[in-house]
Design a protein around this motif. Structure first.
Motif, PDB file in Angstrom:
ATOM      1  N   ALA A   1       0.826  -1.204   0.000  1.00  0.00           N
ATOM      2  CA  ALA A   1       0.000   0.000   0.000  1.00  0.00           C
ATOM      3  C   ALA A   1       0.864   1.260   0.000  1.00  0.00           C
ATOM      4  N   ALA A   2       1.949   1.240   0.781  1.00  0.00           N
ATOM      5  CA  ALA A   2       2.852   2.385   0.786  1.00  0.00           C
ATOM      6  C   ALA A   2       3.470   2.611  -0.594  1.00  0.00           C
ATOM      7  N   ALA A   3       3.843   1.505  -1.270  1.00  0.00           N
ATOM      8  CA  ALA A   3       4.409   1.634  -2.614  1.00  0.00           C
ATOM      9  C   ALA A   3       3.377   2.168  -3.599  1.00  0.00           C
ATOM     10  N   ALA A   4       2.148   1.682  -3.477  1.00  0.00           N
ATOM     11  CA  ALA A   4       1.098   2.156  -4.377  1.00  0.00           C
ATOM     12  C   ALA A   4       0.817   3.636  -4.155  1.00  0.00           C
ATOM     13  N   ARG A   5       0.828   4.061  -2.891  1.00  0.00           N
ATOM     14  CA  ARG A   5       0.595   5.474  -2.611  1.00  0.00           C
ATOM     15  C   ARG A   5       1.691   6.361  -3.208  1.00  0.00           C
ATOM     16  N   LYS A   6       2.929   5.921  -3.140  1.00  0.00           N
ATOM     17  CA  LYS A   6       4.036   6.715  -3.658  1.00  0.00           C
ATOM     18  C   LYS A   6       4.031   6.780  -5.190  1.00  0.00           C
ATOM     19  N   MET A   7       3.606   5.689  -5.790  1.00  0.00           N
ATOM     20  CA  MET A   7       3.666   5.622  -7.261  1.00  0.00           C
ATOM     21  C   MET A   7       2.337   5.979  -7.917  1.00  0.00           C
ATOM     22  N   LEU A   8       1.341   6.384  -7.120  1.00  0.00           N
ATOM     23  CA  LEU A   8       0.015   6.619  -7.673  1.00  0.00           C
ATOM     24  C   LEU A   8       0.033   7.690  -8.759  1.00  0.00           C
ATOM     25  N   TYR A   9       0.795   8.770  -8.590  1.00  0.00           N
ATOM     26  CA  TYR A   9       0.843   9.866  -9.568  1.00  0.00           C
ATOM     27  C   TYR A   9       2.104   9.833 -10.420  1.00  0.00           C
ATOM     28  N   LYS A  10       2.930   8.811 -10.231  1.00  0.00           N
ATOM     29  CA  LYS A  10       4.156   8.702 -11.022  1.00  0.00           C
ATOM     30  C   LYS A  10       4.067   7.593 -12.065  1.00  0.00           C
ATOM     31  N   ASP A  11       3.628   6.424 -11.620  1.00  0.00           N
ATOM     32  CA  ASP A  11       3.552   5.277 -12.543  1.00  0.00           C
ATOM     33  C   ASP A  11       2.305   4.478 -12.169  1.00  0.00           C
ATOM     34  N   LEU A  12       1.252   4.684 -12.937  1.00  0.00           N
ATOM     35  CA  LEU A  12      -0.015   4.025 -12.624  1.00  0.00           C
ATOM     36  C   LEU A  12       0.080   2.513 -12.729  1.00  0.00           C
ATOM     37  N   GLN A  13       0.912   2.013 -13.635  1.00  0.00           N
ATOM     38  CA  GLN A  13       1.041   0.569 -13.800  1.00  0.00           C
ATOM     39  C   GLN A  13       1.640  -0.079 -12.553  1.00  0.00           C
ATOM     40  N   VAL A  14       2.669   0.572 -12.004  1.00  0.00           N
ATOM     41  CA  VAL A  14       3.272   0.050 -10.776  1.00  0.00           C
ATOM     42  C   VAL A  14       2.272   0.106  -9.626  1.00  0.00           C
ATOM     43  N   ALA A  15       1.525   1.222  -9.541  1.00  0.00           N
ATOM     44  CA  ALA A  15       0.518   1.332  -8.491  1.00  0.00           C
ATOM     45  C   ALA A  15      -0.567   0.278  -8.649  1.00  0.00           C
ATOM     46  N   GLU A  16      -0.952   0.020  -9.898  1.00  0.00           N
ATOM     47  CA  GLU A  16      -1.985  -1.001 -10.127  1.00  0.00           C
ATOM     48  C   GLU A  16      -1.482  -2.382  -9.752  1.00  0.00           C
ATOM     49  N   ASP A  17      -0.228  -2.675 -10.088  1.00  0.00           N
ATOM     50  CA  ASP A  17       0.341  -3.973  -9.709  1.00  0.00           C
ATOM     51  C   ASP A  17       0.382  -4.136  -8.188  1.00  0.00           C
TER      52      ASP A  17
END
Length: 413
Positions: A201-217
């Motif tokens: 969840a922390a990784a998804a929060r950090k990447m939410l506005y940078k790389d949507l694919q990483v956040a989705e994964d």
């Protein structure tokens, strides 16, 4: 009812018989008897009616009935069935009183008979004396046999009660042990999966506005991890919802280590797995305990080792021993406390490993000050001790932290 029946029968016997009839029946020449009167009938009735109170005062009544018996014999009145009442009282003394009183009662009865024969000038033969002694002995033996059998039955009942109480205590202990096992399993499942989900969840929060694919994964990994955790918890909690034997799903084991390592990699902990020796089937208890140990150790590394840490899992099977070694090279945000020495804990049978909490709480290099207070570490200690294993938890040479456990494989050839 017994006393009334015996009294009526004795009174009828006195009224319809005389000395000649008794002598004809017994073959013994008796002194002529007097005709019954109100006094003799009263004494005979008192003797037979005393049977009514035989359960309350059997010994006292046995001593008391000898007085009217002796008086009737000395005055040559027909005592009817009074002798039968004395025999019933002797049986009651033997059946409901101790050995000493019963012996005294039997001796007293025989002495009263001998005294009556000596003073009444009755001409009895030796056969008659033997019959009387045999009847007294028979009454005493029957009474003692009944008493001993009653005591034996009481002992059986008492033993059954003790066994029932012991069974209930064993059942309570088994339930407590099962609750403890379920608590350990739930902690291991929840702690591991929630830790991984938190990192994702922390990784998804950090990447939410940078790389949507990483956040989705990352979100997809959280969803899968949540489903896995729910499935495992349903299997564990299902034990509590069944009155009979629980239908448990397959428990995780060492064969699930590759999937566990892959989960940790996806969560951001670079993890490697080495399997050494001959990989044979393990006993179910050791298989689950070793898996939970690796799971807890990797979960703690994920929490505390830092974002750049690496972890290694080494599993080695020897003919008589299983060694599980989990280590990482993380240092964490804190500095190492000087003078910290790792401890070893030895489990034997159902004993406890007292060095476990201290080694984990103080020996961790930069992995947080509260590491030794978690329930997961207590669970690891209990699991290893339960199977007679040896556990070491503490700092790793060159930095980082390690957990090493050795399980004896007693059932292996």
């Amino acid at each position: 009812m017994l006393a009334v029946t015996l009294t009526v029968a004795s009174t009828v016997f006195i009224l319809i018989t005389d000395a000649e009839m008794i002598a004809e029946w017994s073959g013994v020449a008796l002194v002529p008897m007097r005709e019954p009167n109100a006094g003799s009938l009263l004494l005979a009735g008192v003797m037979t009616m005393s049977v009514m109170l035989r359960r309350r005062w059997p010994f006292v009544l046995l001593l008391a009935v000898a007085v009217p018996q002796f008086a009737l014999d000395m005055l040559h009145f027909n005592a009817g069935l009074a002798s039968l009442a004395a025999a019933i009282l002797l049986y009651t003394v033997a059946a409901y009183r101790g050995l000493a009183l019963s012996v005294v009662g039997a001796v007293y009865t025989l002495l009263g008979y001998l005294l009556t024969v000596a003073l009444a000038n009755e001409r009895f033969g030796w056969a008659d004396h033997v019959v009387v002694v045999a009847l007294v002995t028979l009454c005493w033996v029957l009474g003692r046999s009944v008493r001993l059998r009653r005591a034996y039955l009481d002992e059986l009942v008492d033993r059954a009660d003790r066994l029932e109480r012991a069974r209930e205590a064993d059942t309570r202990a088994a339930r407590a042990e099962e609750r403890s096992r379920i608590a350990r399993e739930l902690h291991d499942v929840v702690a591991h999966h929630v830790s991984v989900m938190t990192v994702q969840a922390a990784a998804a929060r950090k990447m939410l506005y940078k790389d949507l694919q990483v956040a989705e994964d990352a979100l997809l990994a959280i969803e899968q991890m949540g489903r896995t955790a729910m499935a495992e918890m349903r299997n564990i909690v299902g034990v509590l919802r069944t009155d009979g034997p629980a239908e448990r799903g397959p428990q995780p084991g060492m064969h699930d280590l590759p999937s566990l390592v892959e989960q940790m990699r996806e969560a951001g902990l670079r993890t490697q797995l080495w399997l050494e020796g001959e990989q044979l089937d393990l006993p179910p208890g050791i298989d689950l305990a070793a898996y939970r140990l690796v799971q807890e150790a990797l979960t703690n590394s994920l929490r505390h080792a830092g974002p750049t840490a690496r972890a290694w899992v080494t599993v080695r099977q020897d003919p008589g021993e299983l060694t599980v070694h989990v280590e990482d090279d993380g240092r964490g945000p804190d500095q190492r406390q000087p003078g910290t020495v790792p401890e070893r804990s030895h489990g034997a049978g159902h004993g406890t490993s007292h060095g476990m909490g201290q080694g984990m709480g103080q020996g961790r290099t930069g992995h947080g000050p509260g590491r030794g207070k978690g329930h997961g570490l207590v669970g690891i200690k209990e699991r290893v001790a339960l199977y007679g294993g040896v556990l070491r938890i503490g700092p790793r040479q060159g930095g980082g932290f390690e957990v090493r456990a050795q399980f004896p494989l007693k059932d292996r050839p």
